[in-house]
Design a protein around this motif. Structure first.
Motif, mmCIF file in Angstrom:
data_model
loop_
_atom_site.group_PDB
_atom_site.id
_atom_site.type_symbol
_atom_site.label_atom_id
_atom_site.label_comp_id
_atom_site.label_asym_id
_atom_site.label_seq_id
_atom_site.Cartn_x
_atom_site.Cartn_y
_atom_site.Cartn_z
ATOM 1 N N LYS A 217 1.036 -1.344 0.013
ATOM 2 C CA LYS A 217 -0.144 0.133 0.210
ATOM 3 C C LYS A 217 0.998 1.304 0.133
ATOM 4 O O LYS A 217 0.288 2.469 -0.508
ATOM 5 C CB LYS A 217 -1.029 -0.162 1.249
ATOM 6 C CG LYS A 217 -2.027 -0.838 1.229
ATOM 7 C CD LYS A 217 -3.129 -0.747 2.100
ATOM 8 C CE LYS A 217 -4.267 -1.895 1.930
ATOM 9 N NZ LYS A 217 -5.351 -1.661 2.948
ATOM 10 N N ALA A 218 1.977 1.294 0.554
ATOM 11 C CA ALA A 218 2.913 2.318 0.530
ATOM 12 C C ALA A 218 3.443 2.458 -0.899
ATOM 13 O O ALA A 218 3.498 3.860 -1.373
ATOM 14 C CB ALA A 218 3.944 2.132 1.554
ATOM 15 N N ILE A 219 3.665 1.576 -1.595
ATOM 16 C CA ILE A 219 4.217 1.567 -2.972
ATOM 17 C C ILE A 219 2.990 1.983 -4.069
ATOM 18 O O ILE A 219 3.070 2.868 -4.731
ATOM 19 C CB ILE A 219 4.659 0.465 -3.576
ATOM 20 C CG1 ILE A 219 5.957 -0.044 -2.695
ATOM 21 C CG2 ILE A 219 4.887 0.188 -5.054
ATOM 22 C CD1 ILE A 219 6.481 -1.451 -3.051
ATOM 23 N N ASN A 220 1.690 1.670 -3.743
ATOM 24 C CA ASN A 220 0.641 1.881 -4.292
ATOM 25 C C ASN A 220 -0.888 1.925 -3.303
ATOM 26 O O ASN A 220 -0.926 0.923 -2.745
ATOM 27 C CB ASN A 220 0.497 1.080 -5.563
ATOM 28 C CG ASN A 220 -0.762 1.223 -6.504
ATOM 29 O OD1 ASN A 220 -1.479 2.503 -6.355
ATOM 30 N ND2 ASN A 220 -1.038 0.716 -7.459
ATOM 31 N N ALA A 221 -1.062 3.053 -3.398
ATOM 32 C CA ALA A 221 -2.283 3.352 -2.415
ATOM 33 C C ALA A 221 -3.297 2.197 -2.552
ATOM 34 O O ALA A 221 -4.145 1.962 -1.556
ATOM 35 C CB ALA A 221 -2.927 4.696 -2.271
ATOM 36 N N GLU A 222 -3.324 1.824 -3.876
ATOM 37 C CA GLU A 222 -4.755 0.945 -4.214
ATOM 38 C C GLU A 222 -4.340 -0.506 -3.734
ATOM 39 O O GLU A 222 -5.161 -1.328 -3.889
ATOM 40 C CB GLU A 222 -4.793 1.057 -5.615
ATOM 41 C CG GLU A 222 -5.445 2.318 -5.971
ATOM 42 C CD GLU A 222 -5.771 2.469 -7.585
ATOM 43 O OE1 GLU A 222 -5.511 1.230 -8.271
ATOM 44 O OE2 GLU A 222 -6.164 3.488 -7.997
ATOM 45 N N GLY A 223 -3.100 -0.567 -3.406
ATOM 46 C CA GLY A 223 -2.654 -1.949 -3.011
ATOM 47 C C GLY A 223 -2.344 -2.830 -4.019
ATOM 48 O O GLY A 223 -2.335 -4.163 -4.064
#
Length: 323
Positions: free
Chosen positions: A278-284
């Motif tokens: 989630k830190a890399i991509n908020a959408e997971g």
């Protein structure tokens, strides 16, 4: 699906590639270790040494005792033996990355180009009269991409020697000396962040490439390069926008995995903790730029496989031509 992530430009997440060519006795290995020590914030446990010179790197096991500040901590070392294919270099580099190394010294990278099993052997593996340099250079590009995209600072030592060129002078072909040249593919020195030809046991350097911001550190030309210069490089890197080290390590590791294809990327993504994803991509979900790159690598391998099959069929007289 986007190929790239467009964002506001900021100096962040910098990873340096520094190339140090030199003849035997030019001081490149000792200089590389001191530079790496400082670049690793004087933490020898974060320094790796990929030794392709028949365990000569082990002779420098106590070199950091002479550094300023000195340390009894030993750096990590791994020995690489023939065949010196680009893929074996790539696998070794990624092994150091997995071991948590922050700065990797490679001594020497010249074997990747002309050592046993290196690019010259790959090119001449079929018909030496018709070398397949397209294949060899494609393998070399993968090696360079790993240097440039891995999650470590890289210090690449290279052998150097006197070289000549065959030129036509006044209608006659003559051998023309071109001086001491690094033993590697011709573009390596210019793809790096900085490249310095080492001389006089490290006391002098010929600057081949060095960005203006680093001239005061690496571009002096005179005097030894020391651990304090490595620390100055680290301060320059750290002076940029600070990023979460754990997240950046995960992001950079994913970037290197894309070359292995979609299946490998999915496996690596799922292995990350949910909070990291989630830190890399908020959408997971895995970022589109990584998925697109992995798909392109899959397609490239499929095209290469088809060309190899077609070539084999042509040699055996199988296919439409034979019919």
């Amino acid at each position: 699906m986007s190929v790239i992530n467009i964002r506001k430009a900021e100096r962040e997440g910098a990873r340096l590639v520094i190339v140090l060519p030199g003849i035997s006795g030019s001081g490149k290995t000792h200089t590389a270790l001191l530079l790496a020590y400082g670049l690793a914030n004087y933490d020898a446990s974060k320094v790796g040494f990929l030794d392709a010179e028949n365990r000569r790197g082990s002779l420098y096991a106590e070199a950091l005792r002479e550094a300023d500040p000195p340390t009894d901590e030993r750096f990590l070392i791994g020995d690489l033996y023939a065949p010196f294919s680009p893929q074996r270099y790539i696998d070794s580099i990624l092994a150091f990355q997995e071991a948590g190394v922050e700065v990797l010294v490679i001594d020497s990278g010249s074997h990747e180009w002309e050592g046993q099993g290196g690019c010259e052997d790959i090119a001449n593996a079929g018909n030496p009269r018709m070398p397949n340099w397209k294949l060899a250079k494609a393998e070399h590009k993968r090696f360079m991409n790993t240097l440039l995209q891995c999650d470590m600072h890289i210090i690449l030592c290279l052998r150097a020697r006197e070289k000549v060129e065959i030129k036509t002078v006044n209608g006659k072909r003559e051998v023309v000396p071109i001086g001491v040249q690094p033993v590697t593919e011709k573009n390596v020195l210019f793809e790096a962040t900085a490249s310095l030809m080492m001389w006089n046991e490290g006391r002098n350097q010929e600057v081949i490439k060095c960005p203006g911001e680093l001239r005061g550190i690496l571009g002096r030309g005179q005097g030894y390069i020391t651990a304090s210069d490595g620390a100055a490089l680290r301060a320059w890197v750290d002076g940029a926008k600070q990023l979460d080290r754990t997240i950046e390590h995960a992001r950079n590791s994913l970037r290197t995995v894309t070359e292995q294809g979609t299946d490998a990327l999915i496996k690596a993504w799922r292995a990350l903790p949910e909070a990291t994803r989630k830190a890399i991509n908020a959408e997971g979900t895995c970022p589109d730029e990584f998925k697109r790159a992995a798909q392109e690598f899959d397609a490239l391998r499929e095209r290469d496989s088809e060309r190899q099959t077609d070539g084999l069929n042509d040699e055996l007289g199988i296919g439409e031509a034979a019919e």
